[in-house]
Structures are given as C-alpha cells and as structure tokens.
Write a protein that holds these residues in place. Structure first.
Motif, PDB file in Angstrom:
ATOM      1  N   LYS A 198      39.215  46.715  38.493  1.00 15.47           N
ATOM      2  CA  LYS A 198      38.625  47.474  37.712  1.00 15.47           C
ATOM      3  C   LYS A 198      39.401  48.784  38.155  1.00 15.47           C
ATOM      4  CE  LYS A 198      35.183  46.214  35.313  1.00 15.47           C
ATOM      5  NZ  LYS A 198      35.688  44.577  35.145  1.00 15.47           N
ATOM      6  N   SER A 199      40.078  48.401  39.658  1.00 14.37           N
ATOM      7  CA  SER A 199      40.702  49.835  40.509  1.00 14.37           C
ATOM      8  C   SER A 199      41.874  50.400  38.831  1.00 14.37           C
ATOM      9  CB  SER A 199      41.353  49.914  41.381  1.00 14.37           C
ATOM     10  OG  SER A 199      42.020  48.718  41.477  1.00 14.37           O
ATOM     11  N   ALA A 200      42.317  51.187  39.596  1.00 13.80           N
ATOM     12  CA  ALA A 200      43.708  52.359  38.485  1.00 13.80           C
ATOM     13  C   ALA A 200      44.703  51.068  39.138  1.00 13.80           C
ATOM     14  CB  ALA A 200      43.920  53.636  39.229  1.00 13.80           C
ATOM     15  N   LEU A 201      44.859  50.781  40.343  1.00 15.24           N
ATOM     16  CA  LEU A 201      45.863  49.280  40.541  1.00 15.24           C
ATOM     17  C   LEU A 201      46.390  48.548  39.175  1.00 15.24           C
ATOM     18  CD1 LEU A 201      45.700  49.023  43.804  1.00 15.24           C
ATOM     19  CD2 LEU A 201      47.493  50.440  43.464  1.00 15.24           C
ATOM     20  N   ASN A 202      45.223  48.179  38.692  1.00 15.82           N
ATOM     21  CA  ASN A 202      45.235  46.913  37.524  1.00 15.82           C
ATOM     22  C   ASN A 202      45.601  47.765  36.190  1.00 15.82           C
ATOM     23  OD1 ASN A 202      45.595  44.620  36.419  1.00 15.82           O
ATOM     24  ND2 ASN A 202      43.332  44.422  36.403  1.00 15.82           N
ATOM     25  N   GLN A 203      47.107  47.550  35.992  1.00 12.89           N
ATOM     26  CA  GLN A 203      47.662  48.092  34.219  1.00 12.89           C
ATOM     27  C   GLN A 203      47.507  46.970  33.322  1.00 12.89           C
ATOM     28  OE1 GLN A 203      50.498  49.730  36.341  1.00 12.89           O
ATOM     29  NE2 GLN A 203      49.992  52.378  37.034  1.00 12.89           N
ATOM     30  N   SER A 204      46.762  45.873  34.143  1.00 14.45           N
ATOM     31  CA  SER A 204      46.983  44.881  32.539  1.00 14.45           C
ATOM     32  C   SER A 204      46.109  44.747  31.502  1.00 14.45           C
ATOM     33  CB  SER A 204      47.312  43.445  33.094  1.00 14.45           C
ATOM     34  OG  SER A 204      46.235  42.699  34.363  1.00 14.45           O
ATOM     35  N   ASP A 205      45.774  43.851  30.559  1.00 15.27           N
ATOM     36  CA  ASP A 205      44.161  43.363  30.464  1.00 15.27           C
ATOM     37  C   ASP A 205      43.097  41.846  30.586  1.00 15.27           C
ATOM     38  OD1 ASP A 205      45.641  44.949  28.227  1.00 15.27           O
ATOM     39  OD2 ASP A 205      45.976  44.185  27.331  1.00 15.27           O
ATOM     40  N   VAL A 206      43.950  42.083  32.065  1.00 12.12           N
ATOM     41  CA  VAL A 206      43.281  40.904  32.633  1.00 12.12           C
ATOM     42  C   VAL A 206      42.335  41.492  33.549  1.00 12.12           C
ATOM     43  CG1 VAL A 206      43.324  38.580  34.285  1.00 12.12           C
ATOM     44  CG2 VAL A 206      45.868  39.036  32.542  1.00 12.12           C
ATOM     45  N   TRP A 214      52.859  38.427  39.184  1.00  5.51           N
ATOM     46  CA  TRP A 214      51.731  38.413  40.157  1.00  5.51           C
ATOM     47  C   TRP A 214      50.912  39.300  40.959  1.00  5.51           C
ATOM     48  CZ3 TRP A 214      50.641  35.440  43.212  1.00  5.51           C
ATOM     49  CH2 TRP A 214      50.134  35.372  44.354  1.00  5.51           C
ATOM     50  N   PRO A 215      50.465  40.547  40.504  1.00  2.28           N
ATOM     51  CA  PRO A 215      50.027  41.771  40.770  1.00  2.28           C
ATOM     52  C   PRO A 215      48.127  40.935  40.742  1.00  2.28           C
ATOM     53  CG  PRO A 215      51.710  43.003  40.447  1.00  2.28           C
ATOM     54  CD  PRO A 215      52.436  41.704  40.775  1.00  2.28           C
ATOM     55  N   MET A 216      48.476  40.126  39.414  1.00  9.93           N
ATOM     56  CA  MET A 216      47.275  40.096  38.477  1.00  9.93           C
ATOM     57  C   MET A 216      47.048  39.058  39.016  1.00  9.93           C
ATOM     58  SD  MET A 216      48.689  42.998  36.940  1.00  9.93           S
ATOM     59  CE  MET A 216      49.860  42.553  35.686  1.00  9.93           C
ATOM     60  N   LEU A 217      47.996  38.005  39.158  1.00 16.93           N
ATOM     61  CA  LEU A 217      47.401  36.286  39.130  1.00 16.93           C
ATOM     62  C   LEU A 217      46.918  36.636  41.260  1.00 16.93           C
ATOM     63  CD1 LEU A 217      48.770  33.996  38.127  1.00 16.93           C
ATOM     64  CD2 LEU A 217      50.277  33.837  39.839  1.00 16.93           C
ATOM     65  N   GLY A 218      47.074  37.490  41.612  1.00 16.96           N
ATOM     66  CA  GLY A 218      45.817  37.212  42.675  1.00 16.96           C
ATOM     67  C   GLY A 218      44.650  37.634  42.886  1.00 16.96           C
ATOM     68  N   MET A 219      44.237  37.795  41.348  1.00 16.49           N
ATOM     69  CA  MET A 219      42.597  37.666  41.168  1.00 16.49           C
ATOM     70  C   MET A 219      42.893  36.185  40.971  1.00 16.49           C
ATOM     71  SD  MET A 219      42.437  41.024  38.794  1.00 16.49           S
ATOM     72  CE  MET A 219      43.053  41.142  37.759  1.00 16.49           C
ATOM     73  N   GLY A 220      42.874  35.403  40.511  1.00 18.23           N
ATOM     74  CA  GLY A 220      43.055  34.169  40.785  1.00 18.23           C
ATOM     75  C   GLY A 220      43.189  33.497  41.640  1.00 18.23           C
ATOM     76  N   VAL A 221      44.521  33.307  42.909  1.00 21.01           N
ATOM     77  CA  VAL A 221      44.353  32.931  43.589  1.00 21.01           C
ATOM     78  C   VAL A 221      43.104  34.011  44.857  1.00 21.01           C
ATOM     79  CG1 VAL A 221      46.152  33.219  46.214  1.00 21.01           C
ATOM     80  CG2 VAL A 221      46.741  33.033  43.494  1.00 21.01           C
ATOM     81  N   GLU A 222      42.291  34.519  44.646  1.00 19.52           N
ATOM     82  CA  GLU A 222      41.553  34.867  45.742  1.00 19.52           C
ATOM     83  C   GLU A 222      40.350  34.228  44.982  1.00 19.52           C
ATOM     84  OE1 GLU A 222      41.898  39.043  44.531  1.00 19.52           O
ATOM     85  OE2 GLU A 222      42.236  39.674  47.310  1.00 19.52           O
ATOM     86  N   ASN A 223      39.950  33.584  43.746  1.00 19.86           N
ATOM     87  CA  ASN A 223      38.849  32.952  43.097  1.00 19.86           C
ATOM     88  C   ASN A 223      38.417  31.854  44.034  1.00 19.86           C
ATOM     89  OD1 ASN A 223      37.135  31.666  41.849  1.00 19.86           O
ATOM     90  ND2 ASN A 223      37.447  32.996  39.949  1.00 19.86           N
ATOM     91  N   ILE A 224      40.181  30.989  43.942  1.00 21.81           N
ATOM     92  CA  ILE A 224      40.799  29.721  44.754  1.00 21.81           C
ATOM     93  C   ILE A 224      40.212  30.068  46.279  1.00 21.81           C
ATOM     94  CG2 ILE A 224      42.435  27.347  44.469  1.00 21.81           C
ATOM     95  CD1 ILE A 224      43.352  28.851  42.625  1.00 21.81           C
ATOM     96  N   VAL A 225      41.194  31.084  46.322  1.00 27.08           N
ATOM     97  CA  VAL A 225      40.324  30.759  48.130  1.00 27.08           C
ATOM     98  C   VAL A 225      39.424  31.138  48.345  1.00 27.08           C
ATOM     99  CG1 VAL A 225      41.220  32.792  50.290  1.00 27.08           C
ATOM    100  CG2 VAL A 225      42.617  31.682  48.613  1.00 27.08           C
ATOM    101  N   ALA A 226      38.368  32.325  47.549  1.00 28.33           N
ATOM    102  CA  ALA A 226      36.284  32.200  47.689  1.00 28.33           C
ATOM    103  C   ALA A 226      36.271  30.756  47.945  1.00 28.33           C
ATOM    104  CB  ALA A 226      36.685  33.198  47.261  1.00 28.33           C
ATOM    105  N   ASN A 227      36.474  30.004  47.255  1.00 24.87           N
ATOM    106  CA  ASN A 227      35.540  28.873  46.715  1.00 24.87           C
ATOM    107  C   ASN A 227      35.710  27.585  47.644  1.00 24.87           C
ATOM    108  OD1 ASN A 227      33.635  29.021  44.310  1.00 24.87           O
ATOM    109  ND2 ASN A 227      35.739  29.386  43.232  1.00 24.87           N
TER     110      ASN A 227
END
Lengths: 129, 171
Positions: free
Chosen positions: B47-55, B132-145
């Motif tokens: 939700k921050s300003a760094l994420n400029q994609s639609d994901v 890549w910078p948006m892909l980090g959100m998916g990687v963080e999901n796997i890492v969290a689980n």
C-alpha cells in the motif's frame, strides 16, 4: 543473585534515559512519530511472563497444566521482543520512517528492554523456597 | 538408560535441561513474530508509494497464514502425553484416537497453509510474470508460512522435552 546497590539503580536509570532519548530523537528528528510504538512494545513485553507466572501457581505439583501456561507466557514474550525489532524494520522498508530513525529506535528500544529485564533480575524478591 | 528405546543415539544431555526448553519456547515465539511481521511487511509495502504496480496484497494473501496459525494453535494445544497413551489404563474411551484425529487436522491446516502460500505465489505473482520488487510480496508470503511451520516444529520439540528432570528444575 548479586546484591544491587545505589550504583546499580543510578546506572539502570541512566541507561533507561539514554534509551528513551534515542527513541524520542528518532521520532522528533524526522517528525514521524511511528517509532514511539516500540516503547509500548518493550514495556508490554515482560507482562505475559509475569501474568502467566502468577496464573500457573507454582505450588501445585500435581497439575501439569501450569507448565503449559508458563510456556504461553514465554511464547508471547518472545513474540513481543521480536516485534520491537521487526516493527521499525517494516516501517523503514516502506519508507514510512528513515533508515537512521530505524537504527536509533531499535537501539533505544533494546536499551529500554534491557533495563526492564535487568531491573527485574536485580530487584527480584527472594521467594524461592 | 531405558530399555524400550528405538534409536541408537540418545538425546544429548543438554537438550533435557529446563534452560534448553525455555530457549526453545522463546525462539518459537520469536519465529512466529518474525513470520507475522514478514507478511505484514508485504502488506504495508503493497500500500506504500513504493509499489507502483497494480498488484496489491489483499485478503487472499493472508488466508494461508491464517490457516498455518490455526494449524499451529491446534497442534500445540493437544496434550502430548495422551498421544502415546493407548497402552496405559488411564486413557480409556479412545482419548489417544481423538488426539490423533485432532492432531491430523492441525497438521493438515499447517501443510495446507504452506501449500496455499505457494499457490498464491504461483497464481498471483509467478504466472502473470510480475517484476522483481513486486515479486517480493509473493516470496514473503512463502517465507512467512515456512517460518510458522518452523516455529511449530520448535515449539513441539521443546514441549516434548518435558520429562521429570526438566519438570523439577522448572518449578
């Protein structure tokens, strides 16, 4: 348990003041007041241990559920301690606070928590029997 | 040394102390906290300003974590001594059987959460080929689980250390 005198109290309060100084400075320098949450986290961190320690009632030898309650308290304390480090890191990663503010706030928070823990260790009532 | 031991190597002596047990419980809490904040980091970053994609991270990304935590809660709420208690007289009326069913549900929720994290990563991030910078959100999901799973394992092991020796010391 080492005996704690006046010097310990002075040193602990000095460290506590430095910790609060670092946290408040990390907020005021950048005029973003999110890092103050870290203080609340570290003040709350030993509370689950205390509450569950009372709840578990160590006089009860037969009931083994006391140990589970103690474990719950330890789990919550571990959660809160890491929360104090993770919260500034999350805020800094999204550029809500500056990296410098994150470092100052983590160091200050650890100083505050260390003061609370060592105060509890030094001035614990001798209730072992 | 007990006679009904199965394995060649016995547990090292330091593993049986109350100290190792407490460290295990504390680190399980720390790992769970780390998992929660890794996932929270992905949500805040989304939700921050760094994420400029639609994901964006929405409820679907939180669902695997909720299932993992639920599984962890179930697994660690079961009384471990009832599990092997089929041969003992006090565990009549199928308490061990019930414990096994509940434990199976817990492990299913944990594994389902882990698999769900990978599903979210593949369907939402890998297949649409998010950068890549948006892909980090998916990687963080796997890492969290994965961290929730690790925390469960550590909590399970440290609760199983509970024998007479550590019980007396911890009192």
């Amino acid at each position: 348990m080492p005996t704690a005198g006046l010097k310990t109290i002075i040193a602990l309060s000095f460290v506590l003041a430095v910790g609060f100084l670092l946290v408040i400075l990390s907020c005021a320098l950048w005029k973003v007041y999110y890092p103050l949450l870290v203080v609340a986290t570290y003040v709350l961190a030993p509370v689950p241990n205390w509450v569950c320690g009372r709840w578990a009632n160590p006089d009860d030898f037969v009931e083994s559920s006391g140990n589970a309650v103690l474990d719950l308290g330890r789990f919550c304390t571990g959660f809160l301690v890491v929360m104090g480090i993770a919260l500034p890191a999350v805020l800094a990663h999204s550029h809500l606070i500056d990296i410098g503010a994150m470092v100052m706030c983590i160091i200050g928070g650890l100083l505050i928590y260390g003061t609370i823990i060592s105060f509890g260790m030094f001035f614990q009532e001798e209730q072992e029997f | 040394m007990e006679d009904d031991r199965l394995w060649k190597f016995s547990r090292p002596a330091w593993l049986n102390s109350a100290w190792a047990r407490n460290v295990g419980v504390y680190s399980a809490g720390a790992l769970f906290s780390l998992a929660f904040y890794v996932l929270l980091d992905s949500a805040v970053w989304s939700k921050s300003a760094l994420n400029q994609s639609d994901v964006h991270v929405n409820f679907v990304d939180w669902l695997p974590f909720i299932f993992s935590s639920l599984g962890m809660l179930i697994i660690n709420s079961v009384e471990k001594t009832r599990l092997s208690g089929d041969s003992f007289s006090y565990s009549g009326s199928g308490v061990a059987w019930k414990a096994r069913v509940v434990l199976f549900l817990g492990f299913a929720a944990l594994a389902g959460g882990m698999a769900g994290g990978i599903v979210v990563f593949v369907l939402k991030f890998a297949v649409p080929e998010v950068g890549w910078p948006m892909l980090g959100m998916g990687v963080e999901n796997i890492v969290a689980n994965a961290l929730v799973g690790l925390s469960t394992v550590i909590l399970w092991i440290s609760q199983n250390m509970e024998d007479e020796y550590s019980y007396n010391l911890s009192l």
